[in-house]
Design a protein around this motif. Structure first.
Motif, PDB file in Angstrom:
ATOM      1  N   SER A  53       3.553 -41.047 -63.270  1.00 21.41           N
ATOM      2  CA  SER A  53       2.456 -41.880 -63.370  1.00 21.41           C
ATOM      3  C   SER A  53       2.940 -43.088 -62.404  1.00 21.41           C
ATOM      4  O   SER A  53       3.852 -43.543 -62.489  1.00 21.41           O
ATOM      5  CB  SER A  53       2.322 -42.500 -64.929  1.00 21.41           C
ATOM      6  OG  SER A  53       1.625 -41.674 -65.817  1.00 21.41           O
ATOM      7  N   LEU A  54       1.929 -43.423 -61.557  1.00 18.22           N
ATOM      8  CA  LEU A  54       2.200 -44.566 -60.637  1.00 18.22           C
ATOM      9  C   LEU A  54       1.140 -45.719 -60.933  1.00 18.22           C
ATOM     10  O   LEU A  54       0.343 -45.520 -61.847  1.00 18.22           O
ATOM     11  CB  LEU A  54       2.068 -43.841 -59.268  1.00 18.22           C
ATOM     12  CG  LEU A  54       2.794 -42.910 -58.716  1.00 18.22           C
ATOM     13  CD1 LEU A  54       2.151 -42.135 -57.413  1.00 18.22           C
ATOM     14  CD2 LEU A  54       4.165 -43.084 -58.691  1.00 18.22           C
ATOM     15  N   PRO A  55       1.195 -46.821 -60.455  1.00 14.60           N
ATOM     16  CA  PRO A  55       0.258 -47.768 -60.573  1.00 14.60           C
ATOM     17  C   PRO A  55      -1.062 -47.316 -60.157  1.00 14.60           C
ATOM     18  O   PRO A  55      -1.508 -47.037 -58.969  1.00 14.60           O
ATOM     19  CB  PRO A  55       0.598 -48.769 -59.554  1.00 14.60           C
ATOM     20  CG  PRO A  55       2.053 -48.668 -59.135  1.00 14.60           C
ATOM     21  CD  PRO A  55       2.303 -47.141 -59.363  1.00 14.60           C
TER      22      PRO A  55
ATOM     23  N   LYS B  33       9.779 -49.466 -63.517  1.00 15.70           N
ATOM     24  CA  LYS B  33       9.281 -50.223 -62.308  1.00 15.70           C
ATOM     25  C   LYS B  33       8.117 -49.097 -61.651  1.00 15.70           C
ATOM     26  O   LYS B  33       8.415 -48.008 -61.565  1.00 15.70           O
ATOM     27  CB  LYS B  33      10.230 -50.588 -61.519  1.00 15.70           C
ATOM     28  CG  LYS B  33      11.132 -51.835 -62.082  1.00 15.70           C
ATOM     29  CD  LYS B  33      12.125 -52.142 -61.006  1.00 15.70           C
ATOM     30  CE  LYS B  33      12.659 -53.495 -61.438  1.00 15.70           C
ATOM     31  NZ  LYS B  33      13.688 -54.030 -60.500  1.00 15.70           N
ATOM     32  N   ALA B  34       7.092 -49.807 -61.032  1.00 14.97           N
ATOM     33  CA  ALA B  34       5.966 -48.746 -60.482  1.00 14.97           C
ATOM     34  C   ALA B  34       5.643 -49.315 -59.081  1.00 14.97           C
ATOM     35  O   ALA B  34       5.554 -50.690 -59.019  1.00 14.97           O
ATOM     36  CB  ALA B  34       4.870 -48.560 -61.266  1.00 14.97           C
ATOM     37  N   CYS B  35       5.623 -48.399 -58.145  1.00 12.28           N
ATOM     38  CA  CYS B  35       5.266 -48.925 -56.882  1.00 12.28           C
ATOM     39  C   CYS B  35       4.845 -47.665 -55.896  1.00 12.28           C
ATOM     40  O   CYS B  35       5.342 -46.723 -56.295  1.00 12.28           O
ATOM     41  CB  CYS B  35       6.467 -49.740 -56.131  1.00 12.28           C
ATOM     42  SG  CYS B  35       7.769 -48.928 -55.776  1.00 12.28           S
ATOM     43  N   PHE B  36       4.341 -48.099 -54.739  1.00 10.52           N
ATOM     44  CA  PHE B  36       3.943 -46.951 -53.903  1.00 10.52           C
ATOM     45  C   PHE B  36       4.301 -47.692 -52.425  1.00 10.52           C
ATOM     46  O   PHE B  36       3.503 -48.642 -52.160  1.00 10.52           O
ATOM     47  CB  PHE B  36       2.494 -46.629 -54.122  1.00 10.52           C
ATOM     48  CG  PHE B  36       2.128 -45.529 -52.858  1.00 10.52           C
ATOM     49  CD1 PHE B  36       2.540 -44.266 -52.830  1.00 10.52           C
ATOM     50  CD2 PHE B  36       1.469 -46.246 -51.636  1.00 10.52           C
ATOM     51  CE1 PHE B  36       2.058 -43.437 -51.827  1.00 10.52           C
ATOM     52  CE2 PHE B  36       1.064 -45.322 -50.855  1.00 10.52           C
ATOM     53  CZ  PHE B  36       1.298 -43.874 -50.822  1.00 10.52           C
ATOM     54  N   ALA B  37       5.206 -47.248 -51.864  1.00  8.51           N
ATOM     55  CA  ALA B  37       5.621 -47.913 -50.513  1.00  8.51           C
ATOM     56  C   ALA B  37       5.562 -47.079 -49.403  1.00  8.51           C
ATOM     57  O   ALA B  37       6.466 -46.208 -49.312  1.00  8.51           O
ATOM     58  CB  ALA B  37       7.092 -48.569 -50.686  1.00  8.51           C
TER      59      ALA B  37
ATOM     60  N   ASP C 156       3.264 -48.655 -68.442  1.00 10.05           N
ATOM     61  CA  ASP C 156       3.843 -47.968 -69.628  1.00 10.05           C
ATOM     62  C   ASP C 156       3.677 -46.725 -69.320  1.00 10.05           C
ATOM     63  O   ASP C 156       2.859 -45.991 -68.643  1.00 10.05           O
ATOM     64  CB  ASP C 156       2.780 -48.432 -70.524  1.00 10.05           C
ATOM     65  CG  ASP C 156       2.725 -50.066 -70.626  1.00 10.05           C
ATOM     66  OD1 ASP C 156       3.950 -50.436 -70.811  1.00 10.05           O
ATOM     67  OD2 ASP C 156       1.717 -50.624 -70.925  1.00 10.05           O
ATOM     68  N   CYS C 157       4.873 -46.009 -69.809  1.00  7.87           N
ATOM     69  CA  CYS C 157       4.916 -44.349 -69.943  1.00  7.87           C
ATOM     70  C   CYS C 157       4.146 -43.861 -71.031  1.00  7.87           C
ATOM     71  O   CYS C 157       3.976 -44.395 -72.136  1.00  7.87           O
ATOM     72  CB  CYS C 157       6.328 -44.095 -69.889  1.00  7.87           C
ATOM     73  SG  CYS C 157       7.548 -44.658 -68.428  1.00  7.87           S
ATOM     74  N   VAL C 158       3.415 -42.589 -70.583  1.00  6.55           N
ATOM     75  CA  VAL C 158       2.705 -42.135 -71.699  1.00  6.55           C
ATOM     76  C   VAL C 158       3.210 -40.601 -71.784  1.00  6.55           C
ATOM     77  O   VAL C 158       3.919 -40.047 -70.921  1.00  6.55           O
ATOM     78  CB  VAL C 158       1.326 -42.076 -71.397  1.00  6.55           C
ATOM     79  CG1 VAL C 158       0.637 -43.520 -71.401  1.00  6.55           C
ATOM     80  CG2 VAL C 158       1.130 -41.247 -69.905  1.00  6.55           C
ATOM     81  N   GLY C 159       2.976 -40.052 -72.879  1.00 10.58           N
ATOM     82  CA  GLY C 159       3.078 -38.633 -73.422  1.00 10.58           C
ATOM     83  C   GLY C 159       4.565 -38.149 -73.356  1.00 10.58           C
ATOM     84  O   GLY C 159       5.217 -38.904 -73.787  1.00 10.58           O
ATOM     85  N   ASN C 160       4.969 -37.185 -72.469  1.00  7.47           N
ATOM     86  CA  ASN C 160       6.309 -37.029 -72.386  1.00  7.47           C
ATOM     87  C   ASN C 160       6.885 -37.408 -71.210  1.00  7.47           C
ATOM     88  O   ASN C 160       7.937 -37.047 -70.598  1.00  7.47           O
ATOM     89  CB  ASN C 160       6.204 -35.344 -72.352  1.00  7.47           C
ATOM     90  CG  ASN C 160       5.855 -34.598 -73.454  1.00  7.47           C
ATOM     91  OD1 ASN C 160       5.919 -35.074 -74.397  1.00  7.47           O
ATOM     92  ND2 ASN C 160       5.232 -33.535 -73.161  1.00  7.47           N
TER      93      ASN C 160
ATOM     94  N   GLY D  27       7.943 -44.735 -60.729  1.00  2.00           N
ATOM     95  CA  GLY D  27       6.974 -44.673 -61.936  1.00  2.00           C
ATOM     96  C   GLY D  27       7.793 -43.998 -63.039  1.00  2.00           C
ATOM     97  O   GLY D  27       8.758 -43.747 -62.906  1.00  2.00           O
ATOM     98  N   CYS D  28       6.786 -43.506 -64.047  1.00  2.00           N
ATOM     99  CA  CYS D  28       7.354 -42.908 -65.147  1.00  2.00           C
ATOM    100  C   CYS D  28       7.013 -41.274 -64.599  1.00  2.00           C
ATOM    101  O   CYS D  28       6.405 -40.971 -64.020  1.00  2.00           O
ATOM    102  CB  CYS D  28       6.245 -42.934 -66.197  1.00  2.00           C
ATOM    103  SG  CYS D  28       6.370 -45.061 -66.973  1.00  2.00           S
ATOM    104  N   SER D  29       7.990 -40.430 -65.228  1.00  2.00           N
ATOM    105  CA  SER D  29       8.130 -39.194 -65.083  1.00  2.00           C
ATOM    106  C   SER D  29       8.573 -38.273 -66.192  1.00  2.00           C
ATOM    107  O   SER D  29       9.425 -38.730 -67.039  1.00  2.00           O
ATOM    108  CB  SER D  29       8.843 -38.907 -63.671  1.00  2.00           C
ATOM    109  OG  SER D  29       9.213 -37.491 -63.263  1.00  2.00           O
TER     110      SER D  29
END
Length: 241
Positions: free
Chosen positions: A106-108, A144-148, A161-165, A188-190
């Protein structure tokens, strides 16, 4: 006459034994050579292709390196703002530690979902990979979340926010070489499956993509009541200064 035949047999016996030994040695040598050729000259062959059309591709056959390799089919769906913007299929030789994976990042305002399957016969087509189900249930972690693009680092104070698994915080650096050279970093979340192996290599037609994954398994775990307490303490500290 009997003596001559016996004598001749005695004279010829060493020759017969020598011929048998040489024949056996030749067979053993031939067997060893054939084994060596089989070990070094044969490898699994797999189809190598890439498709962005959302359908499984078909391409030319390539021989895999020696070692623990399988024919892999990867399916990756990327979404931004809830809309799918790409559906990528990849077929290639791959090490076995890339097989049978299903995960998400999950990313922004974005999501990457991926799955892989494998098979082990020449130019075989693995079954279509399954993707993890969508989930909007927050699991209490944030990352922390970003795309660079065009950067090997991603300095941000933005959290998602992280979701699921998705219990891991991932930093993924992808370096593309070939006709186009570029480096992109995302955070991001993974899920755990997207973190392993830490280093990966993917073929995209004439380009190669090298992935480096760095993951933390604790994330930033903050209960809502603890967050409120932290804000209250910060306000108290500011009013006292």
């Amino acid at each position: 006459m009997y003596y001559n035949r016996t004598r001749a047999a005695e004279i010829n016996a060493p020759i017969i034994v020598l011929e048998a030994a040489l024949t056996m040695s030749s067979c053993l040598l031939l067997t060893c050579l054939l084994s060596a050729i089989a070990a070094t000259g044969y490898g699994l062959s797999c189809i190598d292709c890439t498709s962005l059309s959302g359908t499984v591709c078909n391409g030319s056959s390539m021989v895999c390196p020696s070692g623990d390799y399988s024919c892999l089919l990867s399916y990756t769906v990327t979404s931004i703002g809830g809309m799918e913007i790409s559906k990528l299929y990849i077929r290639q030789c791959a090490q076995n530690n890339l097989c049978s994976k299903t995960g998400s990042i999950s990313l922004p305002n974005g999501k990457i979902k991926a799955g892989t399957t494998c098979c082990t016969s020449d130019d075989c087509l693995p079954p279509k990979p399954t993707l993890p189900p969508d989930s909007s249930e927050k699991n209490g972690r944030s990352c922390k979340a970003c795309f660079a693009p065009n950067s090997k680092t991603c300095d941000t104070e933005l959290f998602t926010d992280c979701v699921g698994n998705e219990m891991m915080c991932i930093t993924q650096v992808s370096t593309t070489t070939g006709d186009v050279t570029s480096t992109t970093t995302v955070q991001g979340c993974s899920t755990k499956e997207m973190c392993q192996p830490a280093r990966q290599m993917w073929n995209l037609n004439k380009m190669k993509v090298h992935l480096e994954n760095t993951c933390l398994n604790n994330g930033v775990y903050v209960q809502p009541n603890l967050m409120l307490a932290a804000i209250a303490l910060w306000l108290f500290w500011k009013s006292s200064c």
